[in-house]
Write an enzyme that holds these catalytic residues in place. Structure first.
Site, mmCIF file in Angstrom:
data_model
loop_
_atom_site.group_PDB
_atom_site.id
_atom_site.type_symbol
_atom_site.label_atom_id
_atom_site.label_comp_id
_atom_site.label_asym_id
_atom_site.label_seq_id
_atom_site.Cartn_x
_atom_site.Cartn_y
_atom_site.Cartn_z
ATOM 1 C CG ASP A 68 -36.693 56.820 40.603
ATOM 2 O OD1 ASP A 68 -36.180 57.849 39.842
ATOM 3 O OD2 ASP A 68 -36.755 55.411 40.160
ATOM 4 C CG ASN A 101 -35.115 69.418 39.723
ATOM 5 O OD1 ASN A 101 -35.526 69.368 38.566
ATOM 6 N ND2 ASN A 101 -35.194 70.414 40.501
ATOM 7 C CG LEU A 102 -36.693 62.378 42.070
ATOM 8 C CD1 LEU A 102 -37.722 61.248 41.936
ATOM 9 C CD2 LEU A 102 -36.027 62.314 43.535
ATOM 10 C CE LYS A 103 -35.259 59.086 36.659
ATOM 11 N NZ LYS A 103 -36.136 58.216 35.666
ATOM 12 C CG ASN A 104 -30.221 68.298 38.608
ATOM 13 O OD1 ASN A 104 -29.177 68.439 39.096
ATOM 14 N ND2 ASN A 104 -30.710 69.343 37.644
#
Lengths: 329, 388
Positions: free
Chosen positions: A159, A125-128
């Protein structure tokens, strides 16, 4: 993103507990269904098991039970929705309550386990927001950030501009004073992609924290650094913005060669097929440089540059027109 | 809109330039499909597919697929994205039964103990500034007496105060992260409910100003990269605090202006990142805000734009509209309610711009007038301010 990003395909969560195990573990409790009211709206078609887990979580929230089994339950909630901030907050409370009377070593162990848990969830969940904030809490409680730069580097390898990762990295650097090596790290990233604006931002961040941004030596060195990168790709806005950001507060005459470089590129010194050789970027910076000098001729030139830019950079025509109108006012 | 100057690879392709090229190709294909014999976009042949979008929005107001489980802690957002989008597209208010449904649901999200609104019905979730903002905006958009009655001012105010930190920032929830979103959500909600007082405001402007970077835009916290979403939040919060004039305004305007993409007309969120339709509002909506500040300072005439509104509209209409209703980030991405909301919000802002030469009236007529500070219909904002 300000709110959660568009949903990933369903079924991507790894869950640790079977439904039968979960209902057994909480056999003494009555689950609480979600109160959607008589006229439900924005109803989500929850995947199988989601509602059961949430119904038990609602119950333990109401009961205020912070225990080993509810810690496990919070993990089940997070596996199904990593953006459930209540569950993450609940986990931190569980750890605190469970180890309130523990030895410092036991508490350290608990936060280390939590950090490992967080790491696994982080990679999914890289964008959490919640994962990163939880990590910050764990590391704060541990008082040890020694492995964090490596962790962030791993994430950035996937990323390279991940906003949360960079923000977290800044926190780690400042909190633990781990500045040494950061400029090298930034250099590596820029070698991979000279257009990585997050890396440029990081460079400014590091220097602001560790150096004197008004020092003539530093400014000359940084101007050379930026110019070197402009050479590599003259239309890349990042080093131009960096130059402007560094010099605007102290005055462009702090590094006279910057003006010379702008003049050269503005005179179409580097144009090639498919590239304007940084002409528009240089003209834009030259407007600022000339403005600062203040002489009548230079203000006139500045105005003329804005006029030309209105033609050469038409998406910003309204902006250039306004800028031109403000010169000498 | 290709001018003489576009970003190029300069013979040094990197990840950034490769991705940029891919997106430009995808957008160009759509522009080419709609071009006349002279290669220019035939705007008259491009339509705002209102009824498709309205149908998509109404469907979501009812129910959402399994994929939306990841937004289970953001359901007031789903309400707001949908209700606000409908308000922009459609002059008629929601049907009474739908309005009741929204008001009833939002009311169920209140934390009766600590105040504020949660990401879903209580019990089950805790109060959070983002769903609080979305909840209040939804209620204000509906604007009925019943909607207003949901808000228990004092309790809401005490939640806001509890989120306030000694350094002037706001955490999003108890034991949560603090960034400029918190300040914006708190200021917006406090203003709409008539309780922006000294205690709540103290030190916040100072903290926000620290978030402006060397690039001129604003980041999530001091030191973080300038970013459209956070720039909007900080700027709007400062406008509400009446201290936006303390920003380095020329640098901010330069940065904002630089974020509009020469090739596609849309906005990127950060330097060297890709266009995304949501920035139609976060970046596009920052322009009327900065305009009002500059105008008050006597530095900008009333009827002057600082960005290319027709270009932004081209992007939204050609690249962001999805085939069967809804809007998307960019070609190749799936539609969703968040992008639908912010594309349409950007559309509404651009529709109110001054330099709209060549834009078909069909694109901008009957588009709701939006207050860019709150991103709610202007008439509803005025009504709420009078009420509270």
């Amino acid at each position: 993103r300000l709110a959660a990003s568009p949903p990933p395909p369903a079924g991507s969560a790894t869950t640790d507990m079977r439904m039968s195990t979960l209902t057994e573990l909480f056999a003494d409790l009555e689950p609480i269904p979600q109160d959607e009211g008589p006229e439900p709206i924005v109803r989500i078609a929850y995947p199988e098991g989601f509602q059961t887990v949430m119904d038990y979580f609602r119950r333990v929230l109401v009961n205020g039970e912070y225990s080993e089994r509810t810690l496990k339950l919070s993990g089940e909630v997070i596996a199904r929705n990593a953006a459930n901030y209540t569950a993450w907050q609940f986990r931190r409370k569980c750890i605190e309550v469970l180890h309130a009377d523990a030895t410092p070593e036991e508490r350290q162990r608990a936060w280390r386990d939590e950090l490992e848990y967080c790491g696994k969830r982080g990679l999914e969940n890289l964008k959490n927001y919640q994962v990163w904030f939880h990590r910050r809490s764990c590391v704060s409680n541990l008082g040890d950030g020694s492995r964090e730069l490596a962790f962030v580097e791993e994430i950035l390898a996937e990323d390279s501009k991940n906003y949360h990762a960079w923000g977290y990295r800044q926190w780690v650097l400042a909190r633990f004073g781990l500045w040494e090596g950061e400029l090298d790290f930034i250099g590596r990233l820029l070698r991979e992609d000279v257009r990585n604006n997050s890396a440029w931002n990081q460079r400014y961040f590091v220097l602001k924290a560790t150096a004197d941004l008004a020092s003539p030596e530093l400014l000359a060195a940084e101007a050379e650094f930026a110019e070197g990168h402009i050479e590599l790709s003259p239309t890349n806005p990042s080093p131009w913005n960096y130059l402007r950001g560094l010099l605007e507060p102290v005055g462009y005459d702090a590094v006279p060669r910057v003006r010379a470089m702008c003049e050269e590129r503005a005179a179409a010194g580097g144009a090639q097929p498919g590239s304007d050789g940084g002409r528009v970027m240089a003209m834009g910076l030259l407007v600022d440089v000339l403005l600062a000098s203040g002489s009548r001729e230079e203000l006139d030139r500045s105005r003329a540059l804005c006029k030309a830019l209105g033609e050469m950079d038409p998406i910003r025509a309204a902006y250039w027109r306004w800028r031109g109108s403000r010169i000498g006012v | 809109l290709a001018g003489l100057y576009t970003d190029s690879e300069d013979g040094l392709p990197t990840g950034t330039s490769e991705e940029q090229a891919q997106v430009e190709d995808a957008c160009q294909r759509l522009f080419d499909e709609l071009a006349g014999p002279d290669g220019k976009l035939l705007r008259e042949s491009v339509h705002l597919r209102r009824s498709d979008h309205v149908a998509y929005l109404h469907a979501g107001l009812g129910s959402l697929g399994e994929g939306y489980a990841s937004l289970d802690a953001s359901r007031p957002w789903l309400c707001y994205w949908i209700v606000h989008s409908l308000a922009i597209l459609s002059p008629e208010p929601l049907s009474p039964s739908l309005a009741d449904g929204v008001v009833g649901f939002i009311g169920r999200c209140i934390d009766p103990v600590g105040g504020g609104f949660c990401g879903g019905p209580y019990p089950g979730q805790s109060a959070h500034l983002a769903p609080t903002y979305a909840a209040v905006n939804s209620l204000v958009t509906i604007g009925t007496a019943e909607a207003y009655a949901v808000i228990e001012r004092a309790q809401l105010g005490s939640f806001l105060l509890r989120m306030k930190q000694t350094d002037g920032s706001f955490t999003m929830h108890d034991d949560g992260e603090a960034d400029v979103r918190g300040a914006y959500c708190a200021m917006a909600v406090a203003t709409l409910t008539g309780q922006l007082e000294a205690r709540l405001a103290r030190g916040t402007a100072d903290w926000l100003l620290r978030c402006q970077t060397y690039e001129g835009g604003i980041g999530a916290t001091p030191g973080e990269e300038a970013h459209g979403g956070y720039t909007f939040c900080a700027l709007a919060a400062l406008v509400l605090l009446n201290q936006a004039c303390r920003l380095r305004l020329p640098a901010l305007v330069a940065w904002l202006s630089q974020r509009q993409m020469a090739h596609s007309g849309g906005f990127q969120g950060r330097t060297n990142k890709l266009v995304d339709s949501c920035y139609s509002f976060w970046q596009g909506g920052a322009f009327p805000l900065v305009h009002s500040v500059l105008h008050d300072l006597g530095q900008l005439p009333a009827d002057t734009d600082l960005y290319h509104a027709p270009g932004l509209l081209d992007y939204i209409l050609v690249c962001a509209q999805a085939p069967h209703g809804g809007l998307r980030d960019k070609p190749g991405k799936a539609r969703d309610y968040y992008h639908t909301c912010y594309s349409l919000s950007g559309l509404a802002v651009a529709a109110a711009a001054h330099q709209l030469a060549g834009v078909p009236s069909e694109w901008v007529e009957s588009v709701g007038v939006v207050n860019p500070v709150f991103n709610v219909l202007n008439a509803r904002v005025d009504q709420a301010l009078r009420h509270f």
